[in-house]
Motif scaffolding. Structure first.
Motif, PDB file in Angstrom:
ATOM      1  N   MET A   1      -5.870  10.962   1.035  1.00 16.50           N
ATOM      2  CA  MET A   1      -4.582  10.326   1.225  1.00 16.50           C
ATOM      3  C   MET A   1      -4.754   8.830   1.482  1.00 16.50           C
ATOM      4  O   MET A   1      -4.031   8.029   0.933  1.00 16.50           O
ATOM      5  CB  MET A   1      -3.852  11.018   2.386  1.00 16.50           C
ATOM      6  CG  MET A   1      -2.485  10.515   2.625  1.00 16.50           C
ATOM      7  SD  MET A   1      -1.427  11.027   1.271  1.00 16.50           S
ATOM      8  CE  MET A   1       0.126  10.522   1.880  1.00 16.50           C
ATOM      9  N   LEU A   2      -5.695   8.487   2.320  1.00 19.98           N
ATOM     10  CA  LEU A   2      -5.926   7.091   2.643  1.00 19.98           C
ATOM     11  C   LEU A   2      -6.440   6.315   1.429  1.00 19.98           C
ATOM     12  O   LEU A   2      -6.023   5.184   1.181  1.00 19.98           O
ATOM     13  CB  LEU A   2      -6.921   6.959   3.801  1.00 19.98           C
ATOM     14  CG  LEU A   2      -7.255   5.540   4.244  1.00 19.98           C
ATOM     15  CD1 LEU A   2      -6.004   4.850   4.746  1.00 19.98           C
ATOM     16  CD2 LEU A   2      -8.317   5.558   5.299  1.00 19.98           C
ATOM     17  N   VAL A   3      -7.313   6.949   0.660  1.00 22.56           N
ATOM     18  CA  VAL A   3      -7.869   6.287  -0.514  1.00 22.56           C
ATOM     19  C   VAL A   3      -6.776   6.014  -1.545  1.00 22.56           C
ATOM     20  O   VAL A   3      -6.721   4.923  -2.130  1.00 22.56           O
ATOM     21  CB  VAL A   3      -9.004   7.136  -1.124  1.00 22.56           C
ATOM     22  CG1 VAL A   3      -9.476   6.539  -2.428  1.00 22.56           C
ATOM     23  CG2 VAL A   3     -10.146   7.266  -0.140  1.00 22.56           C
ATOM     24  N   SER A   4      -5.892   6.967  -1.759  1.00 25.83           N
ATOM     25  CA  SER A   4      -4.821   6.759  -2.730  1.00 25.83           C
ATOM     26  C   SER A   4      -3.861   5.666  -2.261  1.00 25.83           C
ATOM     27  O   SER A   4      -3.375   4.881  -3.086  1.00 25.83           O
ATOM     28  CB  SER A   4      -4.068   8.059  -2.981  1.00 25.83           C
ATOM     29  OG  SER A   4      -3.399   8.483  -1.818  1.00 25.83           O
TER      30      SER A   4
ATOM     31  N   ILE B   1      -4.684   3.048  -0.440  1.00 21.15           N
ATOM     32  CA  ILE B   1      -5.394   1.791  -0.650  1.00 21.15           C
ATOM     33  C   ILE B   1      -5.403   1.410  -2.124  1.00 21.15           C
ATOM     34  O   ILE B   1      -5.210   0.242  -2.483  1.00 21.15           O
ATOM     35  CB  ILE B   1      -6.826   1.874  -0.084  1.00 21.15           C
ATOM     36  CG1 ILE B   1      -6.760   1.970   1.444  1.00 21.15           C
ATOM     37  CG2 ILE B   1      -7.660   0.681  -0.512  1.00 21.15           C
ATOM     38  CD1 ILE B   1      -8.090   2.251   2.094  1.00 21.15           C
ATOM     39  N   VAL B   2      -5.601   2.386  -2.994  1.00 19.08           N
ATOM     40  CA  VAL B   2      -5.619   2.123  -4.437  1.00 19.08           C
ATOM     41  C   VAL B   2      -4.251   1.644  -4.909  1.00 19.08           C
ATOM     42  O   VAL B   2      -4.153   0.669  -5.674  1.00 19.08           O
ATOM     43  CB  VAL B   2      -6.068   3.378  -5.214  1.00 19.08           C
ATOM     44  CG1 VAL B   2      -5.835   3.212  -6.700  1.00 19.08           C
ATOM     45  CG2 VAL B   2      -7.528   3.666  -4.933  1.00 19.08           C
TER      46      VAL B   2
ATOM     47  N   VAL C   1      -0.986  -5.453  -5.516  1.00 21.58           N
ATOM     48  CA  VAL C   1      -1.418  -6.840  -5.341  1.00 21.58           C
ATOM     49  C   VAL C   1      -1.893  -7.425  -6.664  1.00 21.58           C
ATOM     50  O   VAL C   1      -1.571  -8.569  -7.008  1.00 21.58           O
ATOM     51  CB  VAL C   1      -2.515  -6.931  -4.254  1.00 21.58           C
ATOM     52  CG1 VAL C   1      -3.154  -8.301  -4.236  1.00 21.58           C
ATOM     53  CG2 VAL C   1      -1.941  -6.588  -2.894  1.00 21.58           C
ATOM     54  N   VAL C   2      -2.643  -6.651  -7.419  1.00 21.00           N
ATOM     55  CA  VAL C   2      -3.139  -7.125  -8.719  1.00 21.00           C
ATOM     56  C   VAL C   2      -1.973  -7.389  -9.672  1.00 21.00           C
ATOM     57  O   VAL C   2      -1.952  -8.406 -10.374  1.00 21.00           O
ATOM     58  CB  VAL C   2      -4.132  -6.108  -9.320  1.00 21.00           C
ATOM     59  CG1 VAL C   2      -4.437  -6.424 -10.768  1.00 21.00           C
ATOM     60  CG2 VAL C   2      -5.410  -6.081  -8.500  1.00 21.00           C
TER      61      VAL C   2
END
Length: 61
Positions: A1-4, A6-7, A13-14
């Motif tokens: 959950m945390l990784v998704s 952040i992605v 941002v990109v």
């Protein structure tokens, strides 16, 4: 959950940086209007933001 999370944040941002580089201040304003319309579920605001971005993209071509 945390990784998704952040992605997704990194992709946001990109995308924002790409719009800023390509279209400048009008692109950022269009992106902010679009994002505000999506967050508040306001279709008028989202359509205006999308229209601004499309017009900028068509003008750049």
């Amino acid at each position: 959950m945390l990784v998704s999370t952040i992605v997704v944040a990194a992709l946001g941002v990109v995308a924002e940086q790409a719009v800023e580089i390509q279209f400048g201040l009008p692109g950022i304003i269009g992106l902010l209007i679009l994002r505000t319309g999506i967050r508040h579920r306001n279709t008028n605001c989202a359509c205006i933001g999308a229209t601004v971005l499309v017009m900028l993209a068509l003008h750049a071509v």
